[in-house]
Write an enzyme that holds these catalytic residues in place. Structure first.
Site, PDB file in Angstrom:
ATOM      1  N   TYR A  20     -11.678  13.573  -2.958  1.00  0.00           N
ATOM      2  CA  TYR A  20     -10.998  13.073  -4.148  1.00  0.00           C
ATOM      3  C   TYR A  20     -10.592  14.398  -5.029  1.00  0.00           C
ATOM      4  CZ  TYR A  20     -10.260  10.868  -8.629  1.00  0.00           C
ATOM      5  OH  TYR A  20      -9.726  10.353  -9.823  1.00  0.00           O
TER       6      TYR A  20
ATOM      7  N   SER B  13      -6.783  14.610 -12.194  1.00  0.00           N
ATOM      8  CA  SER B  13      -8.243  14.242 -12.587  1.00  0.00           C
ATOM      9  C   SER B  13      -8.656  15.434 -13.143  1.00  0.00           C
ATOM     10  CB  SER B  13      -9.093  13.538 -11.481  1.00  0.00           C
ATOM     11  OG  SER B  13     -10.335  13.655 -11.661  1.00  0.00           O
TER      12      SER B  13
ATOM     13  N   ALA C 156      -9.894  17.555  -4.088  1.00  0.00           N
ATOM     14  CA  ALA C 156      -8.977  17.990  -3.262  1.00  0.00           C
ATOM     15  C   ALA C 156      -7.564  17.392  -3.321  1.00  0.00           C
ATOM     16  CB  ALA C 156      -9.252  18.179  -1.707  1.00  0.00           C
TER      17      ALA C 156
ATOM     18  N   ASP D 199       0.767  -1.199  -0.116  1.00  0.00           N
ATOM     19  CA  ASP D 199       0.000  -0.088  -0.145  1.00  0.00           C
ATOM     20  C   ASP D 199       0.866   1.275   0.020  1.00  0.00           C
ATOM     21  OD1 ASP D 199      -1.716   2.131   0.495  1.00  0.00           O
ATOM     22  OD2 ASP D 199      -2.758   1.047   2.035  1.00  0.00           O
TER      23      ASP D 199
ATOM     24  N   LYS E 239      -6.501  15.478  -5.938  1.00  0.00           N
ATOM     25  CA  LYS E 239      -6.290  15.475  -7.443  1.00  0.00           C
ATOM     26  C   LYS E 239      -5.688  16.923  -7.677  1.00  0.00           C
ATOM     27  CE  LYS E 239      -6.574  11.170  -8.771  1.00  0.00           C
ATOM     28  NZ  LYS E 239      -5.343  10.665  -8.824  1.00  0.00           N
TER      29      LYS E 239
END
Length: 258
Positions: free
Chosen positions: A168, A155, A170, A65, A172
């Site tokens: 998400y 993104s 924030a 991870d 990207k």
């Protein structure tokens, strides 16, 4: 014949990461894939075309991870598993999303999204730079010098915003800030840093969205979601074009223009 290049792809077992690995393999790159799932990685490795590789340079995988404490260290999971030498291209593709209103998103989920999408990418890139696994080297006689590349997958939500994915978006947006700042730091050292900004792409992360009226609901001028291989083509371009430094390439079917 040009020297064999090596690409490390985080999140390489599925979606955009796997399509990128498949395209790089077809273009004579040796691939090392990183993912949390050993079975998924083995399945991914089996799809790579490797007949062009010398027997001593097979594709490889690292399990772990990217956001876990200590993963990026000499004594951590990456340091213990990785044994493939210099990295010519790093593709930071590992990422997760969330689909809930911001006020209902748990603190645990927000932290998980930010740590995976941004912190894990920053931590890994720093480790690889410090260890000089990513570093410019003299060109081979008769060949143009190849400047190593770091390519970050951002993104469109990090630029344009969107409902139901605040953490998400924030993370990207942070990817793009990281890309620009790092490019200014390491560019003069012969290391290129670039980003790809996909719009909606048909992967498991967008499953359930692309069965609606795409052109009507998402107002994508191209009238459809993108395909993973179309994003991979942009990544390969940024890896190979030696003048691409601090480039941010939108591959969004024109959605950013709406």
């Amino acid at each position: 014949m040009p020297p064999l290049r090596h690409v490390l792809i985080t999140g390489g077992s599925r979606g955009l990461g796997l399509s990128t690995a498949q395209l790089f393999a077809r273009n004579s790159y040796r691939c090392t894939l990183l993912s949390r799932s050993q079975p998924a990685l083995q399945t991914a490795l089996s799809t790579l075309e490797s007949s062009h590789l010398p027997a001593s340079s097979p594709h490889a995988c690292v399990v772990g991870d990217v956001a876990s404490p200590g993963f990026w260290s000499t004594d951590g999971a990456f340091g213990k598993q990785y044994a493939s030498g210099k990295i010519d291209v790093l593709v930071n593709c590992a990422g997760i999303t969330e689909t809930s209103a911001f006020v209902r998103c748990s603190e645990e989920r927000m932290r998980e999204v930010l740590e995976t999408n941004l912190w894990g990418m920053m931590s890994g890139t720093r480790y690889l730079l410090r260890k000089r696994l990513i570093a410019a080297s003299p060109g081979v006689e008769g060949e143009e010098e190849f400047k190593p590349a770091i390519i970050n997958i951002a993104s469109l939500l990090g630029v344009k915003g969107g409902r139901g994915a605040v953490a998400y978006a924030a993370s990207k947006a942070g990817v793009l800030g990281f890309t620009r700042a790092l490019a200014s730091e390491v560019g003069r050292n012969g290391i290129r840093v670039n980003a790809v900004v996909p719009g909606y792409v048909s992967t498991d992360m967008t499953a359930g969205k692309n069965d609606s009226n795409v052109e009507g609901r998402f107002r994508i001028p191209a009238g459809r979601f993108g395909r993973p291989e179309e994003i991979a083509e942009a990544v390969l371009f940024l890896a190979q074009n030696q003048y691409a430094m601090n480039s941010v390439v939108n591959i969004d079917g024109g959605l950013s223009a709406t």
